[in-house]
Design a protein around this motif. Structure first.
Motif, mmCIF file in Angstrom:
data_model
loop_
_atom_site.group_PDB
_atom_site.id
_atom_site.type_symbol
_atom_site.label_atom_id
_atom_site.label_comp_id
_atom_site.label_asym_id
_atom_site.label_seq_id
_atom_site.Cartn_x
_atom_site.Cartn_y
_atom_site.Cartn_z
ATOM 1 N N GLY A 81 0.798 -1.244 0.004
ATOM 2 C CA GLY A 81 0.042 -0.007 -0.123
ATOM 3 C C GLY A 81 0.894 1.239 0.158
ATOM 4 N N LEU A 82 1.979 1.171 0.518
ATOM 5 C CA LEU A 82 3.017 2.249 0.705
ATOM 6 C C LEU A 82 3.595 2.647 -0.651
ATOM 7 N N PHE A 83 4.011 1.511 -1.312
ATOM 8 C CA PHE A 83 4.754 1.708 -2.696
ATOM 9 C C PHE A 83 3.404 2.284 -3.620
ATOM 10 N N ASN A 84 2.315 1.694 -3.606
ATOM 11 C CA ASN A 84 1.118 2.000 -4.619
ATOM 12 C C ASN A 84 0.948 3.607 -4.070
ATOM 13 N N ALA A 85 0.755 3.972 -2.804
ATOM 14 C CA ALA A 85 0.516 5.195 -2.517
ATOM 15 C C ALA A 85 1.697 6.110 -2.936
ATOM 16 N N ALA A 86 3.037 5.740 -3.057
ATOM 17 C CA ALA A 86 4.024 6.619 -3.816
ATOM 18 C C ALA A 86 3.979 6.628 -5.237
ATOM 19 N N GLY A 87 2.891 6.025 -5.810
ATOM 20 C CA GLY A 87 2.724 6.157 -7.434
ATOM 21 C C GLY A 87 3.617 4.900 -8.260
ATOM 22 N N ILE A 88 3.885 3.880 -7.427
ATOM 23 C CA ILE A 88 4.402 2.628 -8.119
ATOM 24 C C ILE A 88 3.409 1.599 -7.954
ATOM 25 N N PRO A 89 2.674 1.149 -9.053
ATOM 26 C CA PRO A 89 1.755 0.096 -9.104
ATOM 27 C C PRO A 89 2.135 -1.347 -8.553
ATOM 28 N N THR A 90 1.495 -1.855 -7.649
ATOM 29 C CA THR A 90 2.191 -2.925 -6.736
ATOM 30 C C THR A 90 1.325 -4.235 -6.786
ATOM 31 N N VAL A 91 1.990 -5.218 -6.800
ATOM 32 C CA VAL A 91 1.289 -6.450 -6.481
ATOM 33 C C VAL A 91 2.036 -7.469 -5.151
ATOM 34 N N VAL A 92 1.350 -8.281 -4.905
ATOM 35 C CA VAL A 92 1.986 -9.226 -3.887
ATOM 36 C C VAL A 92 2.054 -10.644 -4.526
ATOM 37 N N CYS A 93 3.169 -11.220 -4.494
ATOM 38 C CA CYS A 93 3.236 -12.569 -4.992
ATOM 39 C C CYS A 93 4.656 -13.438 -4.452
ATOM 40 N N GLY A 94 4.505 -14.328 -3.466
ATOM 41 C CA GLY A 94 5.624 -14.945 -3.253
ATOM 42 C C GLY A 94 5.641 -16.145 -2.714
ATOM 43 N N PRO A 95 6.670 -16.886 -2.449
ATOM 44 C CA PRO A 95 6.784 -18.475 -1.997
ATOM 45 C C PRO A 95 6.308 -18.590 -0.721
ATOM 46 N N GLY A 96 5.762 -19.756 -0.542
ATOM 47 C CA GLY A 96 5.407 -20.023 1.027
ATOM 48 C C GLY A 96 3.699 -19.440 1.253
ATOM 49 N N SER A 97 3.590 -19.762 2.465
ATOM 50 C CA SER A 97 2.116 -19.458 2.879
ATOM 51 C C SER A 97 2.306 -18.710 4.325
ATOM 52 N N MET A 98 1.626 -17.881 4.500
ATOM 53 C CA MET A 98 1.234 -17.261 5.876
ATOM 54 C C MET A 98 0.832 -18.070 6.760
ATOM 55 N N ASP A 99 0.253 -19.187 6.463
ATOM 56 C CA ASP A 99 -0.188 -20.145 7.393
ATOM 57 C C ASP A 99 0.892 -20.525 8.291
ATOM 58 N N GLN A 100 2.208 -20.550 7.594
ATOM 59 C CA GLN A 100 3.569 -21.002 8.278
ATOM 60 C C GLN A 100 4.091 -19.909 8.962
ATOM 61 N N GLY A 101 4.023 -18.815 8.537
ATOM 62 C CA GLY A 101 4.570 -17.392 9.023
ATOM 63 C C GLY A 101 4.311 -17.175 10.476
ATOM 64 N N HIS A 102 5.172 -16.331 11.260
ATOM 65 C CA HIS A 102 5.025 -16.111 12.696
ATOM 66 C C HIS A 102 4.808 -17.278 13.590
ATOM 67 N N LYS A 103 4.942 -18.714 13.330
ATOM 68 C CA LYS A 103 4.771 -19.607 14.001
ATOM 69 C C LYS A 103 6.185 -20.586 14.258
ATOM 70 N N PRO A 104 6.151 -21.401 15.357
ATOM 71 C CA PRO A 104 7.222 -21.970 15.427
ATOM 72 C C PRO A 104 7.198 -23.132 14.328
ATOM 73 N N ASP A 105 8.455 -23.578 13.999
ATOM 74 C CA ASP A 105 8.852 -24.501 12.894
ATOM 75 C C ASP A 105 8.333 -23.910 11.722
ATOM 76 N N GLU A 106 8.502 -22.582 11.444
ATOM 77 C CA GLU A 106 8.192 -21.791 10.311
ATOM 78 C C GLU A 106 8.838 -22.618 9.159
ATOM 79 N N PHE A 107 8.257 -22.712 7.794
ATOM 80 C CA PHE A 107 9.086 -23.439 6.878
ATOM 81 C C PHE A 107 8.471 -22.816 5.494
ATOM 82 N N VAL A 108 9.078 -23.038 4.451
ATOM 83 C CA VAL A 108 8.797 -22.779 2.990
ATOM 84 C C VAL A 108 9.091 -24.231 2.363
ATOM 85 N N SER A 109 8.396 -24.826 1.409
ATOM 86 C CA SER A 109 8.711 -25.951 0.475
ATOM 87 C C SER A 109 9.545 -25.659 -0.308
#
Length: 383
Positions: free
Chosen positions: A335-363
């Protein structure tokens, strides 16, 4: 894949919990880029113990693509980890460690692409943007964006590599975190009516917040693209009181609003302020004219709502191989990039279901998929 894996192993080993410095990681990336003759700019915080990094590969005189990630991770304190959190562990096709999903896996893939980027005949530049303190309010990226505002050419697209299982995401809610401090008057609890109980009045305000939240759940307020499909309000922290036999003079509570992109979270705060000033404070001051209610902002970031028919959406569809555009419940720097006039999307590996938890992982599969997505991007912007 081996390059991404080796880089992820190095990145995870840096303890970049938000309360710590991220400079060891940033300096590693700076030196890594220097091996390929890629210069970079560091934007430090006031204490100079943290920094953002920005680097450009390719022709800088035309709009390009920003690959953006945050370097900080959330704490592991009190979490029952099976694996050492700051040491990458591979087991059964999964890579365990703090930040593997959120979001050093993406950063590793971006860095692994650098040798190919340097060799490629790029028609458009690729920018690498790494920030600090995203996890505590998207703090670092603001100074980075301020520095980018001075540049004559703005990027045409920013890809935030938060974990979305490589599904293209065009929207998320905004967040506004607030603190309310209630000041009353203490007295012996045997004479409770003579005092002004700050906890009880704070509880009344929290109850009103709940009522505001219930009104936001009304069907006419819904946006079916989001889960939950309405703006939410919640109180997360409260403190007050000294002893049970003392009417508490002070109480404070922290609350947050996560608003749909079409709604203004400050409207919730304004509604609560009006309730406090018109319904609560007069009763408090009837007993003590020293009574007060104060509101202060803790952190905030805007929502993201990129048009599904925009050039940014078209590009991420090509890179990701999917037009199944979605939204996420968590916030990003997008949202901050977009507000600065830079069109933005979100796309990355892994799931936030694993984020912030013990034994966080990416496959391993997700990491390989991210490498492939970035390769498709490279092919599409090469001559």
């Amino acid at each position: 894949m081996s390059n991404s894996l080796n880089l992820l192993k190095t990145l995870v080993a840096f303890d970049t919990t938000s309360r710590e410095s991220n400079l060891h990681l940033i300096e590693f990336v700076r030196d890594y880029l220097a091996r390929f003759d890629v210069p970079c700019e560091l934007v430090y915080n006031d204490a100079r113990n943290k920094a953002n990094l920005f680097a450009t590969i390719g022709p800088a005189d035309r709009p390009g693509i920003v690959l953006s990630g945050h370097t900080d991770v959330v704490p592991v304190d009190g979490q029952p980890w099976t694996f050492e959190p700051f040491q990458l562990t591979e087991l059964d096709g999964k890579l365990y460690g703090r930040g593997t999903a959120d979001m050093k896996g993406y950063i590793a893939c971006v860095l692994a692409l650098v040798p190919a980027l340097v060799k490629a005949p790029l028609r458009l530049p690729v920018h690498i943007a790494l920030s600090y303190d995203e996890e505590v309010g998207c703090l670092g990226v603001r100074s980075l964006l301020k520095a980018l505002e001075q540049r004559p050419v703005k990027p045409m697209l920013c890809i935030i590599g938060e974990p979305t299982e490589l599904k293209p995401v065009l929207g998320h809610k905004s967040k506004l975190a607030m603190r309310c401090e209630v000041h009353g008057e203490a007295c012996h609890s045997a004479y409770a009516p003579s005092g002004v109980n700050a906890i009880e009045y704070a509880a009344e305000l929290i109850g009103e917040l709940g009522q505001i939240g219930n009104r936001l759940k009304a069907p006419e307020q819904h946006d079916a693209r989001f889960d939950p499909p309405f703006s939410t309000v919640q109180t997360g922290v409260i403190s007050g009181g000294k002893a049970l036999n003392i009417v508490p003079a002070d109480c404070r509570f922290d609350f947050e609003i996560r608003a749909l992109p079409s709604q203004d979270p400050s409207a919730v705060v304004q509604e609560l302020k009006i309730y406090a000033e018109q319904r609560v404070l007069p009763r408090m001051r009837a007993a003590s004219d020293q009574s007060a209610i104060h509101f202060s902002e803790l952190s905030a970031y805007p929502g993201l709502a990129t048009d599904a028919h925009s050039e940014a959406a078209e590009l991420i569809a090509i890179f990701s191989g999917s037009r199944a555009f979605g939204t996420v419940a968590f916030g990003t720097e997008g949202g901050l990039f977009n507000a600065a006039g830079i069109p933005t999307v979100v796309c990355g590996p892994g799931s936030m279901d694993q984020g912030h938890k013990p034994d966080e992982f990416v496959s391993l599969e997700q990491l390989t998929g991210c490498d492939e997505m970035l390769q498709r991007m490279l092919l599409s912007i090469s001559s």
